[in-house]
Design a protein around this motif. Structure first.
Motif, PDB file in Angstrom:
ATOM      1  N   GLU A 186      -5.229   1.131  -8.675  1.00  0.00           N
ATOM      2  CA  GLU A 186      -4.651   2.375  -8.354  1.00  0.00           C
ATOM      3  C   GLU A 186      -5.730   3.336  -8.242  1.00  0.00           C
ATOM      4  N   TYR A 187      -5.608   4.416  -7.465  1.00  0.00           N
ATOM      5  CA  TYR A 187      -6.811   5.204  -7.475  1.00  0.00           C
ATOM      6  C   TYR A 187      -6.213   6.872  -7.530  1.00  0.00           C
ATOM      7  N   ASN A 188      -6.856   7.600  -8.150  1.00  0.00           N
ATOM      8  CA  ASN A 188      -6.689   8.930  -8.028  1.00  0.00           C
ATOM      9  C   ASN A 188      -7.502   9.482  -7.281  1.00  0.00           C
ATOM     10  N   THR A 189      -7.150  10.375  -6.164  1.00  0.00           N
ATOM     11  CA  THR A 189      -8.152  11.189  -5.013  1.00  0.00           C
ATOM     12  C   THR A 189      -8.089  12.764  -5.496  1.00  0.00           C
ATOM     13  N   GLU A 190      -9.121  13.003  -4.764  1.00  0.00           N
ATOM     14  CA  GLU A 190      -9.237  14.479  -4.763  1.00  0.00           C
ATOM     15  C   GLU A 190      -9.360  14.791  -3.446  1.00  0.00           C
ATOM     16  N   LYS A 207     -10.439  21.832   7.536  1.00  0.00           N
ATOM     17  CA  LYS A 207     -10.679  20.498   7.395  1.00  0.00           C
ATOM     18  C   LYS A 207     -10.955  20.101   6.081  1.00  0.00           C
ATOM     19  N   SER A 208     -10.790  19.008   5.632  1.00  0.00           N
ATOM     20  CA  SER A 208     -11.132  18.292   4.247  1.00  0.00           C
ATOM     21  C   SER A 208     -11.406  17.030   4.345  1.00  0.00           C
ATOM     22  N   ASN A 209     -12.191  16.545   3.499  1.00  0.00           N
ATOM     23  CA  ASN A 209     -12.421  15.116   3.109  1.00  0.00           C
ATOM     24  C   ASN A 209     -11.660  14.549   2.018  1.00  0.00           C
ATOM     25  N   LEU A 210     -11.146  13.437   1.967  1.00  0.00           N
ATOM     26  CA  LEU A 210     -10.677  12.706   1.026  1.00  0.00           C
ATOM     27  C   LEU A 210     -11.703  11.943   0.028  1.00  0.00           C
ATOM     28  N   HIS A 211     -11.291  12.043  -1.240  1.00  0.00           N
ATOM     29  CA  HIS A 211     -12.571  11.384  -2.174  1.00  0.00           C
ATOM     30  C   HIS A 211     -11.852  10.827  -3.294  1.00  0.00           C
ATOM     31  N   VAL A 212     -12.250   9.456  -3.597  1.00  0.00           N
ATOM     32  CA  VAL A 212     -11.717   8.644  -4.491  1.00  0.00           C
ATOM     33  C   VAL A 212     -12.403   9.156  -5.957  1.00  0.00           C
ATOM     34  N   LYS A 213     -11.526   9.639  -6.735  1.00  0.00           N
ATOM     35  CA  LYS A 213     -12.054  10.096  -8.154  1.00  0.00           C
ATOM     36  C   LYS A 213     -12.123   9.087  -9.029  1.00  0.00           C
ATOM     37  N   ASP A 214     -11.262   8.535  -9.324  1.00  0.00           N
ATOM     38  CA  ASP A 214     -11.540   7.266 -10.333  1.00  0.00           C
ATOM     39  C   ASP A 214     -10.343   6.334  -9.981  1.00  0.00           C
ATOM     40  N   PHE A 215     -10.254   5.000 -10.551  1.00  0.00           N
ATOM     41  CA  PHE A 215      -9.571   3.957 -10.299  1.00  0.00           C
ATOM     42  C   PHE A 215      -9.363   3.047 -11.470  1.00  0.00           C
ATOM     43  N   LYS A 216      -8.397   2.214 -11.359  1.00  0.00           N
ATOM     44  CA  LYS A 216      -8.177   1.235 -12.442  1.00  0.00           C
ATOM     45  C   LYS A 216      -7.802  -0.084 -11.467  1.00  0.00           C
ATOM     46  N   VAL A 217      -7.829  -1.366 -12.111  1.00  0.00           N
ATOM     47  CA  VAL A 217      -7.787  -2.427 -11.285  1.00  0.00           C
ATOM     48  C   VAL A 217      -7.125  -3.553 -12.517  1.00  0.00           C
ATOM     49  N   LEU A 277       1.079  -1.343   0.026  1.00  0.00           N
ATOM     50  CA  LEU A 277      -0.063   0.145  -0.108  1.00  0.00           C
ATOM     51  C   LEU A 277       0.883   1.295   0.072  1.00  0.00           C
ATOM     52  N   LYS A 278       0.864   2.063  -0.829  1.00  0.00           N
ATOM     53  CA  LYS A 278       1.778   3.290  -0.972  1.00  0.00           C
ATOM     54  C   LYS A 278       0.857   4.473  -1.375  1.00  0.00           C
ATOM     55  N   PHE A 279       1.296   5.694  -0.984  1.00  0.00           N
ATOM     56  CA  PHE A 279       0.542   6.957  -1.199  1.00  0.00           C
ATOM     57  C   PHE A 279       1.589   8.016  -1.529  1.00  0.00           C
ATOM     58  N   ARG A 280       1.005   8.910  -2.485  1.00  0.00           N
ATOM     59  CA  ARG A 280       1.811  10.123  -2.969  1.00  0.00           C
ATOM     60  C   ARG A 280       1.605  10.958  -1.572  1.00  0.00           C
ATOM     61  N   GLU A 281       2.591  11.869  -1.317  1.00  0.00           N
ATOM     62  CA  GLU A 281       2.546  12.511  -0.134  1.00  0.00           C
ATOM     63  C   GLU A 281       1.360  13.632  -0.282  1.00  0.00           C
ATOM     64  N   ASP A 282       0.970  14.125  -1.502  1.00  0.00           N
ATOM     65  CA  ASP A 282      -0.184  14.853  -1.514  1.00  0.00           C
ATOM     66  C   ASP A 282      -1.499  14.225  -1.405  1.00  0.00           C
ATOM     67  N   PHE A 283      -1.525  12.622  -1.344  1.00  0.00           N
ATOM     68  CA  PHE A 283      -2.787  11.769  -1.280  1.00  0.00           C
ATOM     69  C   PHE A 283      -3.465  11.824  -2.518  1.00  0.00           C
ATOM     70  N   ARG A 284      -2.964  12.274  -3.686  1.00  0.00           N
ATOM     71  CA  ARG A 284      -3.530  12.390  -4.919  1.00  0.00           C
ATOM     72  C   ARG A 284      -3.610  11.059  -5.530  1.00  0.00           C
ATOM     73  N   HIS A 285      -2.761   9.917  -5.151  1.00  0.00           N
ATOM     74  CA  HIS A 285      -2.706   8.825  -5.906  1.00  0.00           C
ATOM     75  C   HIS A 285      -2.375   7.678  -4.694  1.00  0.00           C
ATOM     76  N   VAL A 286      -3.116   6.666  -4.782  1.00  0.00           N
ATOM     77  CA  VAL A 286      -2.984   5.462  -4.152  1.00  0.00           C
ATOM     78  C   VAL A 286      -2.595   4.390  -4.892  1.00  0.00           C
ATOM     79  N   TYR A 287      -1.804   3.469  -4.171  1.00  0.00           N
ATOM     80  CA  TYR A 287      -1.669   2.097  -4.950  1.00  0.00           C
ATOM     81  C   TYR A 287      -1.474   0.984  -4.094  1.00  0.00           C
TER      82      TYR A 287
END
Length: 403
Positions: A312-316, A324-334, A260-270
């Motif tokens: 892989e997930y692209n988030t916003e 305060k902010s909420n994380l939201h999964v924008k799109d994904f591929k499997v 499980l990996k993240f970009r530091e800005d949380f815009r991408h999750v693997y």
């Protein structure tokens, strides 16, 4: 409320007629709404000359909630927001012994101290410290039973005998607790905010979210994903069309994270997970050419498999306030990696045994190739449903976006 002839109550009568309530017929709902809504803020903020305490702000020494798996005590708490509520649909029954109304309350704010222990949804939770709750619009229905009494003035008055309140929040409630788990952040990573640079906190939190989403959280409107029901899956390939109906997938709860990996800005999750026991069953309809054999079939199917699933997930990040902010999964591929499978199609070749045996033999010899042809539509539909549930869950938890 019974009246007396004391100076205070004579003063009440003056206040009542002069500035609080305009006279209305019981059947005139428009007049009732107008006069009650005009008087409500004055009453809720208190009328000291009548001994009426403030209800906005409303102070509570202690509020205790004991649930089967959770004990919560709120101390010295203060609620604000009641005076902004607006009443509508005020209706009395024929003998005026009950009244029903709706209330629209834009927001509430509650703060104080708390002590909590037990299990919240699926999470073990404990701690004590300061708390704040922030809400959006609440829709409230109030049913009140009234009792008529004869006052000292010889007139008939009403007192509230009992009441029932039903309320529905229209937006997620933001809960903030300090010192959850006595400051052990790794234990409370999902029930307390994660700092932007705390990737370990976020990793633990996401793993917890996935586990909860898979099991289902009825309180959040999230259905179980194990088993997961998919009503209709359609696949269109070169030379082959298929549809799966009323399919059920089981085994997600046994999947384990490999990476499980993240970009530091949380815009991408693997993510990489191993799922040792996945099964799917349902009804199918297929037409076209399967590898080298023409098929035109429909019936029941089932499969048992093991997969490694890379996704892989692209988030916003959606801001809910200045800090305060909420994380939201924008799109994904499997990307599925099939390790093993046993698959069976019922009623192949419309029951013609020789042709059915040929297709079954092909499916066993070419299992990986056949599965790769058919699986993408299944995984996309299944993961889309889980991503929707994850986003529902994430609405209830905030990121601390302060440096």
């Amino acid at each position: 409320m019974a009246a007396t002839t004391t100076p205070k109550h004579r003063e009440f009568q003056n206040i009542n007629h002069a500035s609080l309530f305009a006279p209305c017929k019981v059947s005139d709902s428009s007049c009732l709404e107008q006069t009650v809504n005009a008087a409500l803020p004055r009453i809720l903020t208190g009328i000291p000359e009548l001994g009426v305490d403030s209800a906005d702000p409303l102070f509570n020494d202690i509020i205790e909630e004991n649930l089967p798996k959770l004990k919560l005590i709120l101390f010295n708490s203060t609620v604000t927001g009641f005076k902004d509520c607006r009443l509508s649909n005020i209706t009395f029954n024929e003998d005026m012994t009950s009244v029903r109304c709706n209330a629209y309350c834009p927001s509430f704010h509650l703060h104080g101290q708390y002590d909590i222990s037990g299990q919240l949804i699926l999470l073990p939770i404990q701690g004590n410290g300061d708390f704040t709750f922030h809400t959006g619009l609440f829709l409230v229905t109030v049913d009140t039973q009234l009792e008529k009494i004869k006052g000292n003035d010889g007139k008939t008055h009403f007192v509230i005998k009992k009441f029932k309140v039903d309320s529905v929040p229209t937006k997620p409630i933001i809960y903030e607790f300090t010192n959850l788990f006595n400051g052990k952040k790794e234990q409370g990573s999902i029930t307390s905010p994660c700092k932007r640079n705390d990737l370990k906190c976020f990793e633990n939190g996401l793993k917890t979210i996935v586990l909860q989403v898979v099991r289902g959280i009825p309180d959040f409107g999230i259905e179980s994903s194990d088993p997961q029901f998919l009503e209709n899956i359609e696949g269109v390939l070169s030379g082959l069309n298929y549809t799966l109906y009323n399919s059920t997938i089981s085994g997600y709860a046994k999947c384990k994270f490999i990476n499980l990996k993240f970009r530091e800005d949380f815009r991408h999750v693997y993510s990489e997970v191993n799922c040792p026991h996945l099964s799917i069953s349902g009804d199918y309809e297929i037409s076209g050419q399967l590898i080298s054999i023409p098929v035109e079939e429909k019936g029941h199917f089932n499969a048992e498999s093991e997969y490694n699933l890379t996704s892989e997930y692209n988030t916003e990040i959606i801001k809910s306030s200045d800090t305060k902010s909420n994380l939201h999964v924008k799109d994904f591929k499997v990307k599925p990696e099939l390790l093993s499978i046993k698959i069976h199609f019922g009623n192949l070749s419309n029951g013609q045994k020789d042709l059915a045996d040929t297709v079954h033999k092909l499916s066993q010899e070419k299992w990986q190739e056949i599965t790769e042809l058919l699986e993408n539509a299944v995984w996309n539909a299944s993961f889309q449903k889980m991503v929707n549930n994850v986003n529902k869950f994430l609405e209830y938890f905030t990121l601390d976006v302060t440096p």
